[in-house]
Design a protein around this motif. Structure first.
Motif, mmCIF file in Angstrom:
data_model
loop_
_atom_site.group_PDB
_atom_site.id
_atom_site.type_symbol
_atom_site.label_atom_id
_atom_site.label_comp_id
_atom_site.label_asym_id
_atom_site.label_seq_id
_atom_site.Cartn_x
_atom_site.Cartn_y
_atom_site.Cartn_z
ATOM 1 N N GLU A 122 -15.541 6.284 2.951
ATOM 2 C CA GLU A 122 -15.182 7.291 1.948
ATOM 3 C C GLU A 122 -13.698 7.674 2.014
ATOM 4 N N HIS A 123 -13.063 7.777 0.858
ATOM 5 C CA HIS A 123 -11.624 8.091 0.819
ATOM 6 C C HIS A 123 -11.218 8.620 -0.557
ATOM 7 N N PHE A 124 -9.971 9.119 -0.628
ATOM 8 C CA PHE A 124 -9.294 9.363 -1.900
ATOM 9 C C PHE A 124 -8.372 8.174 -2.102
ATOM 10 N N ASP A 125 -8.176 7.722 -3.340
ATOM 11 C CA ASP A 125 -7.148 6.719 -3.599
ATOM 12 C C ASP A 125 -5.799 7.426 -3.605
ATOM 13 N N GLY A 126 -4.756 6.702 -3.231
ATOM 14 C CA GLY A 126 -3.432 7.313 -3.324
ATOM 15 C C GLY A 126 -2.396 6.621 -2.483
ATOM 16 N N ARG A 195 -14.540 12.196 -3.678
ATOM 17 C CA ARG A 195 -14.173 11.112 -2.768
ATOM 18 C C ARG A 195 -15.114 9.957 -3.066
ATOM 19 N N HIS A 196 -14.686 8.726 -2.772
ATOM 20 C CA HIS A 196 -15.541 7.589 -3.107
ATOM 21 C C HIS A 196 -15.637 6.584 -1.974
ATOM 22 N N SER A 197 -16.689 5.793 -2.033
ATOM 23 C CA SER A 197 -16.938 4.773 -1.018
ATOM 24 C C SER A 197 -17.696 3.635 -1.700
HETATM 25 FE FE LIG Z 1 -10.622 3.454 -3.468
#
Ligand SMILES: [Fe+2]
Length: 273
Positions: A122-126, A195-197
């Motif tokens: 799981e993370h934020f893009d950036g 957040r996405h994974s």
């Molecule tokens: Fe991503």
């Protein structure tokens, strides 16, 4: 789409693109890797390190519709990619109520997942200006520039049922969502709220994504120590975010003052490209 995004943190748009477009975009992404995946483009931070394992390959590069003051690679002569970028810019412009300027860069990434693929934690893009690796293989973001939105297009997918692609988690409520990921489907989500994974996929899947790093990107600081002076921040579960930091200026400062050291560390770990 706007109200769904505001209320639920994401919008799911089924079957936006046809198969012929998806195949063309796949070919053009491969062409981008052949043209631009080189040490010198990673050194100048226009292309990012590829994540290559036996079951998942990922590429990421910065592109823009017009000339940018920040590093980009050219997608000239690649019409499907051009169309994909203008679709992204139109969606972003509509949702933010302001036309996306041609100099604004987006990160283009594309990934191939094979059977039993390594999950994406799981993370934020950036743009990660400062992050520290955790013992569990994940990482903690201390400072970054977060695109407001991420747009994901599914190119192909043999998986079925629940959790067949991107999984979103609303950081406010903890609610988890796993929208379908059929070929041609577009998923747009709020990259500050969600957040996405991606879980381990049993069967192959390919996707391409875009997100703007420059136009109205948000400054993220885990603690007060990383906040920019004079900017107003609001608290969110993971830290603090500000919408009045000049993302381009922060990025330029990062390239000037911090990037060389980050890149040296990558090379010291053997990650030349
Ligand atoms: Fe991503």
């Amino acid at each position: 789409m706007g109200s769904q995004l505001r209320e639920e943190g994401h919008a799911y748009l089924p079957g936006v693109f046809e198969t012929s477009f998806l195949r063309a975009l796949e070919r053009e992404c491969d062409e981008m890797a052949a043209r631009h995946y080189r040490v010198e483009n990673i050194d100048r931070h226009a292309a990012y390190l590829s994540d290559n394992t036996a079951t998942r390959t990922s590429h990421a590069m910065m592109i823009s519709a017009g000339p940018s003051p920040l590093p980009t690679v050219s997608h000239q002569g690649l019409p499907a990619l051009e169309q994909f970028l203008s679709f992204h810019d139109a969606v972003l412009g509509m949702l933010l109520g302001q036309e996306v300027p041609a100099w604004s860069r987006s990160m283009l990434n594309w990934q191939t997942y094979l059977s039993g693929s390594k999950p994406v934690t799981e993370h934020f893009d950036g743009e990660y200006l400062d992050y520290r690796k955790d013992a569990d293989g994940g990482f903690t973001l201390h400072e970054g520039l977060l695109p407001r939105l991420v747009l994901v297009l599914t190119l192909s997918n043999e998986n079925e049922g629940e959790r067949q692609g991107t999984v979103l988690r609303d950081t406010g409520t903890g609610r988890e969502l796993s929208p379908p990921s059929r070929p041609g489907d577009v998923l747009v989500f709020d990259n500050v709220r969600m957040r996405h994974s991606v879980p381990t996929l049993e069967k192959p899947r390919r996707m391409a994504g875009l997100r703007s790093f420059d136009f109205k990107a948000v400054h993220f600081a885990r603690t007060q120590a990383s906040c920019r002076p004079g900017a107003a921040y609001r608290q969110m579960p993971e830290g603090l975010v500000s919408e009045d930091v000049d993302a381009v200026a922060v990025h330029q400062e990062f390239l000037r003052e911090r990037w060389a050291k980050v890149r040296e560390a990558q090379k010291a770990e053997g990650a030349l490209f």
